[in-house]
Motif scaffolding. Structure first.
Motif, PDB file in Angstrom:
ATOM      1  N   PRO A  95     -35.781  71.653  35.595  1.00  0.00           N
ATOM      2  CA  PRO A  95     -36.980  72.343  36.074  1.00  0.00           C
ATOM      3  C   PRO A  95     -37.406  71.807  37.445  1.00  0.00           C
ATOM      4  O   PRO A  95     -37.256  70.615  37.728  1.00  0.00           O
ATOM      5  CB  PRO A  95     -38.044  71.997  35.034  1.00  0.00           C
ATOM      6  N   GLY A  96     -37.952  72.719  38.269  1.00  0.00           N
ATOM      7  CA  GLY A  96     -38.392  72.355  39.615  1.00  0.00           C
ATOM      8  C   GLY A  96     -39.385  71.198  39.628  1.00  0.00           C
ATOM      9  O   GLY A  96     -39.386  70.371  40.540  1.00  0.00           O
ATOM     10  N   ARG A  97     -40.222  71.126  38.593  1.00  0.00           N
ATOM     11  CA  ARG A  97     -41.242  70.073  38.525  1.00  0.00           C
ATOM     12  C   ARG A  97     -40.642  68.682  38.555  1.00  0.00           C
ATOM     13  O   ARG A  97     -41.273  67.728  38.989  1.00  0.00           O
ATOM     14  CB  ARG A  97     -42.049  70.177  37.232  1.00  0.00           C
TER      15      ARG A  97
ATOM     16  N   PRO B  75     -39.066  66.570  42.573  1.00  0.00           N
ATOM     17  CA  PRO B  75     -39.673  65.634  43.537  1.00  0.00           C
ATOM     18  C   PRO B  75     -39.883  64.229  42.970  1.00  0.00           C
ATOM     19  O   PRO B  75     -40.119  63.289  43.718  1.00  0.00           O
ATOM     20  CB  PRO B  75     -41.040  66.271  43.848  1.00  0.00           C
TER      21      PRO B  75
ATOM     22  N   PRO C 239     -47.140  55.904  56.554  1.00  0.00           N
ATOM     23  CA  PRO C 239     -47.590  55.849  55.154  1.00  0.00           C
ATOM     24  C   PRO C 239     -47.875  57.220  54.543  1.00  0.00           C
ATOM     25  O   PRO C 239     -47.693  57.413  53.344  1.00  0.00           O
ATOM     26  CB  PRO C 239     -48.889  55.025  55.218  1.00  0.00           C
ATOM     27  N   ALA C 240     -48.298  58.185  55.353  1.00  0.00           N
ATOM     28  CA  ALA C 240     -48.645  59.497  54.809  1.00  0.00           C
ATOM     29  C   ALA C 240     -47.424  60.233  54.288  1.00  0.00           C
ATOM     30  O   ALA C 240     -47.551  61.249  53.619  1.00  0.00           O
ATOM     31  CB  ALA C 240     -49.339  60.337  55.878  1.00  0.00           C
ATOM     32  N   TYR C 241     -46.250  59.739  54.583  1.00  0.00           N
ATOM     33  CA  TYR C 241     -45.019  60.426  54.192  1.00  0.00           C
ATOM     34  C   TYR C 241     -44.355  59.811  52.946  1.00  0.00           C
ATOM     35  O   TYR C 241     -43.288  60.221  52.544  1.00  0.00           O
ATOM     36  CB  TYR C 241     -44.025  60.452  55.357  1.00  0.00           C
ATOM     37  N   VAL C 242     -44.998  58.807  52.356  1.00  0.00           N
ATOM     38  CA  VAL C 242     -44.423  58.163  51.177  1.00  0.00           C
ATOM     39  C   VAL C 242     -44.892  58.885  49.907  1.00  0.00           C
ATOM     40  O   VAL C 242     -46.087  59.109  49.724  1.00  0.00           O
ATOM     41  CB  VAL C 242     -44.816  56.671  51.113  1.00  0.00           C
ATOM     42  N   SER C 243     -43.943  59.249  49.058  1.00  0.00           N
ATOM     43  CA  SER C 243     -44.274  59.980  47.837  1.00  0.00           C
ATOM     44  C   SER C 243     -44.997  59.096  46.828  1.00  0.00           C
ATOM     45  O   SER C 243     -44.625  57.941  46.619  1.00  0.00           O
ATOM     46  CB  SER C 243     -42.985  60.517  47.194  1.00  0.00           C
ATOM     47  N   ALA C 244     -46.002  59.686  46.179  1.00  0.00           N
ATOM     48  CA  ALA C 244     -46.709  58.960  45.116  1.00  0.00           C
ATOM     49  C   ALA C 244     -45.761  58.662  43.944  1.00  0.00           C
ATOM     50  O   ALA C 244     -45.991  57.741  43.176  1.00  0.00           O
ATOM     51  CB  ALA C 244     -47.895  59.775  44.622  1.00  0.00           C
ATOM     52  N   TYR C 245     -44.684  59.444  43.849  1.00  0.00           N
ATOM     53  CA  TYR C 245     -43.742  59.226  42.752  1.00  0.00           C
ATOM     54  C   TYR C 245     -42.918  57.954  42.915  1.00  0.00           C
ATOM     55  O   TYR C 245     -42.226  57.534  42.004  1.00  0.00           O
ATOM     56  CB  TYR C 245     -42.822  60.438  42.591  1.00  0.00           C
TER      57      TYR C 245
ATOM     58  N   SER D 199     -44.171  55.330  42.759  1.00  0.00           N
ATOM     59  CA  SER D 199     -44.794  54.416  41.807  1.00  0.00           C
ATOM     60  C   SER D 199     -43.936  54.197  40.560  1.00  0.00           C
ATOM     61  O   SER D 199     -44.002  53.149  39.943  1.00  0.00           O
ATOM     62  CB  SER D 199     -46.185  54.925  41.408  1.00  0.00           C
ATOM     63  N   PHE D 200     -43.135  55.202  40.189  1.00  0.00           N
ATOM     64  CA  PHE D 200     -42.291  54.966  39.006  1.00  0.00           C
ATOM     65  C   PHE D 200     -40.832  55.379  39.168  1.00  0.00           C
ATOM     66  O   PHE D 200     -39.975  54.942  38.407  1.00  0.00           O
ATOM     67  CB  PHE D 200     -42.880  55.641  37.759  1.00  0.00           C
TER      68      PHE D 200
END
Lengths: 84, 401
Positions: B61-63, B66, B124-130, B132-133
């Protein structure tokens, strides 16, 4: 500055958090993000993308307070108006 | 002790997508090793890899895209195949009755590299929140657990190549303790520049450019291993539990297991592989003469090959058991390699045939009955799978039909 539309939001969601066919219609405006399958991290990432592309900074609370696409559109457009 | 059987297998390997394709290729001796294409290896010390390239949009799935590293995407594909093969849908099972144990070596290394690149090149604005894991060691366990509603025991084990067997053993324990179904094993890999640098400087990776000459375990021309990506995930249950939900077929039992750790270098004490084998056989309640085939760790580093060959000679006698290393067709898949060997061993038991090792032209250990180039038909009731992890880990797993 140009208004932030639902299409813009869908594009941002797709880029930042991925999207499936389900997220492409006007009738999602008042559907909670949680029901659309986007958790807080997905919204955090999406807001980050919007801020970066529009050159604005939204309040930190936006990620928890804007629980539907309509609320998020309002928050972004308010931010754009304030910045503009 | 309660029997624990394997009722489903999922595989993604450099020489085959899915169990059927992998097994066909493996019996046919088709290698998945080739020149590294993921990036330009000029300037690095290694150039051959076992890649698994695919179009993730066609399988996930697309979700999920990212937020996932390449190896997590592969793990999600293997998990889906394993559960489907077992005919199991954990979302329909009672809450907490199904769990996941995976092994990892470096987590989502490539994801982390990309985010660091974004941070330093764009800001920093280009770093994915993902981030984190997505880089995290247990990320595959988490993503599989969430996707399939497997909210029972969940964990990740890290012991380099040996970890994949440890994960299967831990899952066996959970099943014995009452969890109805466990998905376990490992899919691993990180063919990105940062990881490649670390791997290729470890002293265990072949510098050769010819994919047919790079990974030659137990060969007089051995020059190191070849890194690859992929692995296998298996569904573990009790035979009764499986039967209750209508699944009467299984591939075999996880009959014995042991893990040991090598003494510190220079201690003069022997490495722990022998003790791992002896203890795993004792756990299975069988002796060396009952073992019908060994899937070797086959590191490709001459000194480690010699150590393994000597242990096999000591336990089984000269040419006392057929030994094979189908990983000569996939490379060494970090944590994923040993579960893939377990999958191959179970398919061997099913089909009565031992898959070959390939490319080995000058066997260095005459006492080793190495199955080479062509599959060998055999009556198989049991198999021993060995794995050694960098830093002193040894694990042994016994499978019986």
């Amino acid at each position: 500055m140009a208004e932030f539309t639902l299409d813009d939001l869908i594009a941002a969601l797709k880029e930042a958090a991925g999207a499936d066919e389900g997220v492409a219609h006007d009738d999602i405006l008042d559907v909670p993000f949680a029901d659309l399958g986007y958790d807080s991290l997905a919204l955090f990432n999406t807001l980050n993308t919007i801020e970066r592309e529009r050159g604005i900074t939204l309040p930190d609370e936006t990620v928890v307070e804007a629980t539907t696409p309509r609320m998020l559109l309002d928050a972004v457009n308010l931010g754009l108006a304030t910045a503009g | 002790m309660t029997d624990v059987v394997v009722t489903g297998i999922g595989v993604v390997a450099p020489n085959g997508w899915g169990v059927a394709e992998y097994w066909d290729a493996t019996l046919a001796g088709r290698s998945g090793l080739g020149p590294l294409t993921r990036f330009d290896s000029t300037g690095y010390r290694a150039h051959v890899a076992g890649e698994v390239n695919f179009t993730p949009e066609e399988h996930l799935p697309g979700r999920l895209l990212p937020q996932t590293d390449h190896m997590t995407r592969l793990a999600l594909v293997a998990a889906e195949e394993a559960l489907a093969d077992a005919g199991a849908d954990p979302t329909t099972m009672p809450d907490f009755s199904a769990g996941v144990v995976t092994a990892a070596s470096a987590g989502g290394f490539e994801f982390g590299q990309k985010e660091l690149q974004a941070l330093w090149s764009k800001g920093p604005a280009y770093v994915s929140a993902y981030q984190s894991f997505a880089w995290f060691y247990p990320v595959n366990t988490g993503q599989i657990s969430i996707r399939h509603g497997m909210r029972g025991p969940g964990s990740a084990l890290v012991a380099e190549q040996a970890g994949g067997l440890d994960a299967l053993a831990k899952a066996r324990r959970h099943v014995r303790e009452g969890t109805a179904l466990m998905l376990a094993g490992a899919v691993d890999g990180s063919l990105c520049p940062w990881s490649w640098l670390c791997l290729s400087r470890s002293g265990t990776v072949s510098p050769r450019r010819d994919p047919q000459r790079a990974f030659l375990p137990f060969d007089a021309d051995a020059s190191g291993g070849v890194p690859g990506e992929g692995g296998a995930l298996l569904v573990l249950e009790t035979p009764d539990g499986a039967a209750e939900r209508g699944q009467h077929r299984h591939y075999g039992r996880i009959a014995g297991y042991a893990a040991t750790f090598d003494p510190r270098p220079g201690s003069g004490r022997p490495p722990g592989l022998r003790r791992a084998i002896d203890t795993a056989l004792a756990d299975a309640g069988i002796g060396p003469s009952d073992v019908d085939v060994v899937f070797a760790d086959a590191s490709g580093v001459a000194e480690q090959d010699r150590a393994e060959a000597e242990v096999l000679g000591a336990v089984f006698g000269p040419r006392g058991v057929p030994v094979t290393a189908p990983k000569t067709m996939t490379g060494r898949l970090l944590a994923g390699g040993a579960p893939l060997d377990v999958a191959a061993a179970l398919l061997s038991l099913r089909d009565g045939v031992i898959p070959p090792s390939v490319h080995i032209g000058r066997p260095a250990h005459p006492d080793l009955d190495l199955v080479r180039d062509r599959p060998r038909p055999a009556r198989l009731g049991s198999a021993l799978v060995l794995a050694r992890g960098h830093g002193g880990f040894n694990s042994a797993l016994v499978l019986t039909s």
